[in-house]
Design a protein around this motif. Structure first.
Motif, short mmCIF file in Angstrom:
data_model
loop_
_atom_site.label_atom_id
_atom_site.label_comp_id
_atom_site.label_asym_id
_atom_site.label_seq_id
_atom_site.Cartn_x
_atom_site.Cartn_y
_atom_site.Cartn_z
N TYR A 63 15.18 -24.31 22.33
CA TYR A 63 13.94 -23.62 22.70
C TYR A 63 14.26 -22.34 23.46
N TYR B 88 14.54 -19.59 26.23
CA TYR B 88 14.64 -19.70 27.69
C TYR B 88 13.68 -18.71 28.35
N MET C 292 12.57 -21.71 34.60
CA MET C 292 12.29 -22.98 33.96
C MET C 292 12.96 -24.13 34.69
N ASN D 145 9.79 -28.54 32.72
CA ASN D 145 9.31 -27.61 31.70
C ASN D 145 10.01 -27.87 30.36
N ALA D 146 11.31 -28.13 30.43
CA ALA D 146 12.08 -28.38 29.21
C ALA D 146 11.57 -29.63 28.49
N LEU E 200 8.34 -28.80 26.70
CA LEU E 200 8.57 -28.06 25.46
C LEU E 200 9.11 -28.97 24.37
#
Length: 205
Positions: free
Chosen positions: A144, A146, A150, A154-155, A158
Protein backbone atom coordinates in the motif's frame (compact mmCIF):
# COMPACT_ATOMS: atom_id res chain seq x y z
CA UNK A 1 1.41 -23.04 6.78
CA UNK A 2 -2.21 -21.86 6.82
CA UNK A 3 -4.12 -21.20 3.62
CA UNK A 4 -4.51 -17.53 4.60
CA UNK A 5 -0.75 -17.04 4.95
CA UNK A 6 -0.17 -18.74 1.57
CA UNK A 7 -2.67 -16.38 -0.08
CA UNK A 8 -1.04 -13.39 1.62
CA UNK A 9 2.38 -14.33 0.31
CA UNK A 10 0.98 -14.86 -3.19
CA UNK A 11 -0.63 -11.40 -3.13
CA UNK A 12 2.60 -9.76 -2.08
CA UNK A 13 4.52 -11.63 -4.77
CA UNK A 14 2.28 -10.09 -7.43
CA UNK A 15 2.57 -6.63 -5.89
CA UNK A 16 6.34 -6.80 -5.98
CA UNK A 17 6.71 -8.08 -9.54
CA UNK A 18 9.61 -6.25 -11.12
CA UNK A 19 10.91 -4.91 -7.81
CA UNK A 20 14.09 -5.80 -5.97
CA UNK A 21 14.70 -9.46 -5.28
CA UNK A 22 15.16 -10.92 -1.84
CA UNK A 23 12.08 -9.50 -0.12
CA UNK A 24 11.01 -13.02 0.91
CA UNK A 25 14.04 -13.26 3.17
CA UNK A 26 12.78 -10.27 5.15
CA UNK A 27 9.42 -11.80 6.09
CA UNK A 28 8.93 -12.91 9.69
CA UNK A 29 8.68 -16.66 10.02
CA UNK A 30 5.26 -18.23 10.42
CA UNK A 31 4.24 -18.75 14.06
CA UNK A 32 4.76 -22.37 15.08
CA UNK A 33 2.62 -22.40 18.21
CA UNK A 34 1.22 -20.35 21.10
CA UNK A 35 4.67 -18.97 21.90
CA UNK A 36 4.84 -17.20 18.54
CA UNK A 37 7.83 -17.11 16.24
CA UNK A 38 10.71 -19.55 16.23
CA UNK A 39 13.07 -16.66 17.04
CA UNK A 40 11.14 -14.26 19.23
CA UNK A 41 11.52 -10.61 18.22
CA UNK A 42 11.80 -8.20 21.10
CA UNK A 43 9.33 -5.44 21.96
CA UNK A 44 11.56 -2.49 21.14
CA UNK A 45 11.34 0.73 19.17
CA UNK A 46 12.52 0.21 15.61
CA UNK A 47 15.26 2.48 14.23
CA UNK A 48 13.93 5.59 12.53
CA UNK A 49 10.42 5.28 13.92
CA UNK A 50 10.30 8.83 15.27
CA UNK A 51 11.36 10.71 12.13
CA UNK A 52 11.44 8.85 8.83
CA UNK A 53 12.92 11.84 6.97
CA UNK A 54 16.00 12.08 9.19
CA UNK A 55 18.63 9.90 7.58
CA UNK A 56 16.09 8.23 5.26
CA UNK A 57 17.78 5.90 2.80
CA UNK A 58 16.34 5.65 -0.68
CA UNK A 59 15.16 2.32 -2.05
CA UNK A 60 13.28 0.58 -4.84
CA UNK A 61 10.00 2.30 -5.67
CA UNK A 62 10.93 5.76 -4.38
CA UNK A 63 10.37 8.64 -6.80
CA UNK A 64 13.03 11.35 -6.72
CA UNK A 65 12.95 14.97 -7.81
CA UNK A 66 16.46 15.76 -9.07
CA UNK A 67 17.45 19.29 -10.01
CA UNK A 68 20.73 20.13 -11.70
CA UNK A 69 20.87 23.90 -11.74
CA UNK A 70 21.06 25.54 -15.18
CA UNK A 71 20.73 22.09 -16.77
CA UNK A 72 17.05 21.56 -17.65
CA UNK A 73 17.82 18.46 -19.71
CA UNK A 74 19.06 16.74 -16.54
CA UNK A 75 16.41 18.05 -14.17
CA UNK A 76 13.38 15.82 -13.68
CA UNK A 77 11.67 13.04 -11.75
CA UNK A 78 13.30 9.64 -11.52
CA UNK A 79 11.95 6.35 -10.17
CA UNK A 80 14.37 4.02 -8.37
CA UNK A 81 14.29 0.67 -10.15
CA UNK A 82 14.44 -2.86 -8.78
CA UNK A 83 18.22 -2.83 -8.62
CA UNK A 84 18.32 0.43 -6.65
CA UNK A 85 19.40 2.52 -9.63
CA UNK A 86 18.15 5.46 -11.66
CA UNK A 87 18.88 6.32 -15.28
CA UNK A 88 19.92 9.89 -16.11
CA UNK A 89 21.02 11.52 -19.35
CA UNK A 90 24.79 11.77 -19.86
CA UNK A 91 25.70 9.54 -16.91
CA UNK A 92 23.52 6.54 -17.79
CA UNK A 93 22.64 4.55 -14.65
CA UNK A 94 23.73 5.43 -11.16
CA UNK A 95 23.24 3.47 -7.94
CA UNK A 96 21.23 5.32 -5.28
CA UNK A 97 19.74 2.50 -3.19
CA UNK A 98 20.63 2.60 0.49
CA UNK A 99 21.82 6.21 0.31
CA UNK A 100 20.47 9.42 1.80
CA UNK A 101 19.52 12.34 -0.44
CA UNK A 102 22.70 14.33 0.43
CA UNK A 103 24.79 11.28 -0.50
CA UNK A 104 22.92 10.97 -3.80
CA UNK A 105 23.49 14.66 -4.51
CA UNK A 106 27.23 14.21 -4.06
CA UNK A 107 27.30 11.04 -6.16
CA UNK A 108 25.45 12.63 -9.08
CA UNK A 109 27.58 15.78 -8.88
CA UNK A 110 30.76 13.70 -8.96
CA UNK A 111 29.54 11.70 -11.97
CA UNK A 112 28.58 14.87 -13.87
CA UNK A 113 31.88 16.51 -13.01
CA UNK A 114 33.77 13.59 -14.51
CA UNK A 115 31.81 13.58 -17.75
CA UNK A 116 30.01 16.84 -18.44
CA UNK A 117 30.00 19.78 -16.02
CA UNK A 118 32.79 21.69 -14.36
CA UNK A 119 31.05 22.51 -11.08
CA UNK A 120 27.54 20.95 -10.98
CA UNK A 121 25.03 21.93 -8.31
CA UNK A 122 22.58 19.12 -7.56
CA UNK A 123 19.48 18.95 -5.36
CA UNK A 124 17.62 15.70 -4.59
CA UNK A 125 14.28 15.30 -2.81
CA UNK A 126 12.00 12.30 -2.34
CA UNK A 127 8.63 12.97 -3.97
CA UNK A 128 6.93 9.62 -3.34
CA UNK A 129 8.07 7.03 -0.84
CA UNK A 130 8.07 3.33 -1.59
CA UNK A 131 5.07 1.33 -0.35
CA UNK A 132 4.82 -0.60 2.88
CA UNK A 133 3.47 -4.16 3.07
CA UNK A 134 0.99 -5.74 5.45
CA UNK A 135 0.72 -9.52 5.64
CA UNK A 136 -0.76 -12.24 7.76
CA UNK A 137 -4.17 -12.09 9.38
CA UNK A 138 -5.72 -9.11 7.57
CA UNK A 139 -8.47 -9.27 4.98
CA UNK A 140 -6.59 -7.77 2.01
CA UNK A 141 -2.84 -8.27 2.47
CA UNK A 142 -0.41 -6.65 0.07
CA UNK A 143 1.49 -3.45 -0.66
CA UNK A 144 0.00 0.00 0.00
CA UNK A 145 1.16 3.59 -0.62
CA UNK A 146 3.01 5.15 2.28
CA UNK A 147 1.85 8.42 3.87
CA UNK A 148 3.69 10.46 6.48
CA UNK A 149 2.73 9.72 10.07
CA UNK A 150 1.18 6.31 9.42
CA UNK A 151 0.87 3.91 12.33
CA UNK A 152 0.43 0.16 12.49
CA UNK A 153 -3.25 0.75 13.17
CA UNK A 154 -3.54 2.73 9.92
CA UNK A 155 -1.79 -0.10 8.08
CA UNK A 156 -4.25 -2.66 9.45
CA UNK A 157 -7.17 -0.48 8.33
CA UNK A 158 -5.75 -0.20 4.81
CA UNK A 159 -5.38 -3.97 4.80
CA UNK A 160 -9.12 -4.33 5.28
CA UNK A 161 -9.00 -4.85 9.02
CA UNK A 162 -8.26 -7.94 11.04
CA UNK A 163 -9.34 -11.40 9.99
CA UNK A 164 -11.36 -13.54 12.38
CA UNK A 165 -8.20 -15.35 13.49
CA UNK A 166 -5.97 -12.31 14.01
CA UNK A 167 -3.98 -11.61 17.14
CA UNK A 168 -5.01 -7.99 17.74
CA UNK A 169 -2.25 -7.22 20.20
CA UNK A 170 1.32 -6.45 19.19
CA UNK A 171 2.32 -7.02 15.58
CA UNK A 172 5.68 -7.78 14.00
CA UNK A 173 7.44 -5.20 11.84
CA UNK A 174 10.53 -5.82 9.74
CA UNK A 175 12.48 -2.73 8.72
CA UNK A 176 15.50 -2.44 6.44
CA UNK A 177 18.24 -0.26 7.90
CA UNK A 178 21.73 0.60 6.72
CA UNK A 179 23.16 -2.07 8.99
CA UNK A 180 20.67 -4.76 7.98
CA UNK A 181 17.09 -5.82 8.62
CA UNK A 182 15.59 -5.38 12.08
CA UNK A 183 12.49 -7.27 13.25
CA UNK A 184 10.58 -6.32 16.40
CA UNK A 185 7.20 -6.61 18.08
CA UNK A 186 5.53 -3.21 18.22
CA UNK A 187 2.22 -1.82 19.52
CA UNK A 188 -0.58 -0.62 17.25
CA UNK A 189 0.43 2.99 17.91
CA UNK A 190 3.94 2.49 16.50
CA UNK A 191 4.89 4.62 13.50
CA UNK A 192 5.70 2.71 10.34
CA UNK A 193 8.30 3.53 7.73
CA UNK A 194 8.41 3.33 3.92
CA UNK A 195 9.23 -0.23 2.92
CA UNK A 196 8.23 -1.73 6.28
CA UNK A 197 6.72 -5.22 6.35
CA UNK A 198 3.92 -5.42 8.92
CA UNK A 199 2.93 -8.95 9.92
CA UNK A 200 -0.27 -9.68 11.88
CA UNK A 201 -0.02 -13.04 13.58
CA UNK A 202 -2.70 -15.67 13.99
CA UNK A 203 -4.00 -16.10 17.52
CA UNK A 204 -3.76 -19.53 19.07
CA UNK A 205 -6.73 -19.51 21.43
Amino acid sequence: MSKRVILALAALSLALAGCAQGWEDRLPQEPLGPEGLTAQPTSVALPGATNYRAGYTVGTGDRLDIKVYDQPELTGEYRVDGSGRISMPLISTISVGGQTTPEIERRIAAALKRTYLRDPSVSVQVLDYRPFYILGEVRTPGGYPYAAGMTVQNAVALGGGYSERADQGEVIVTRRTRSGDVTAKVPLTATIYPGDIVYVRERWF
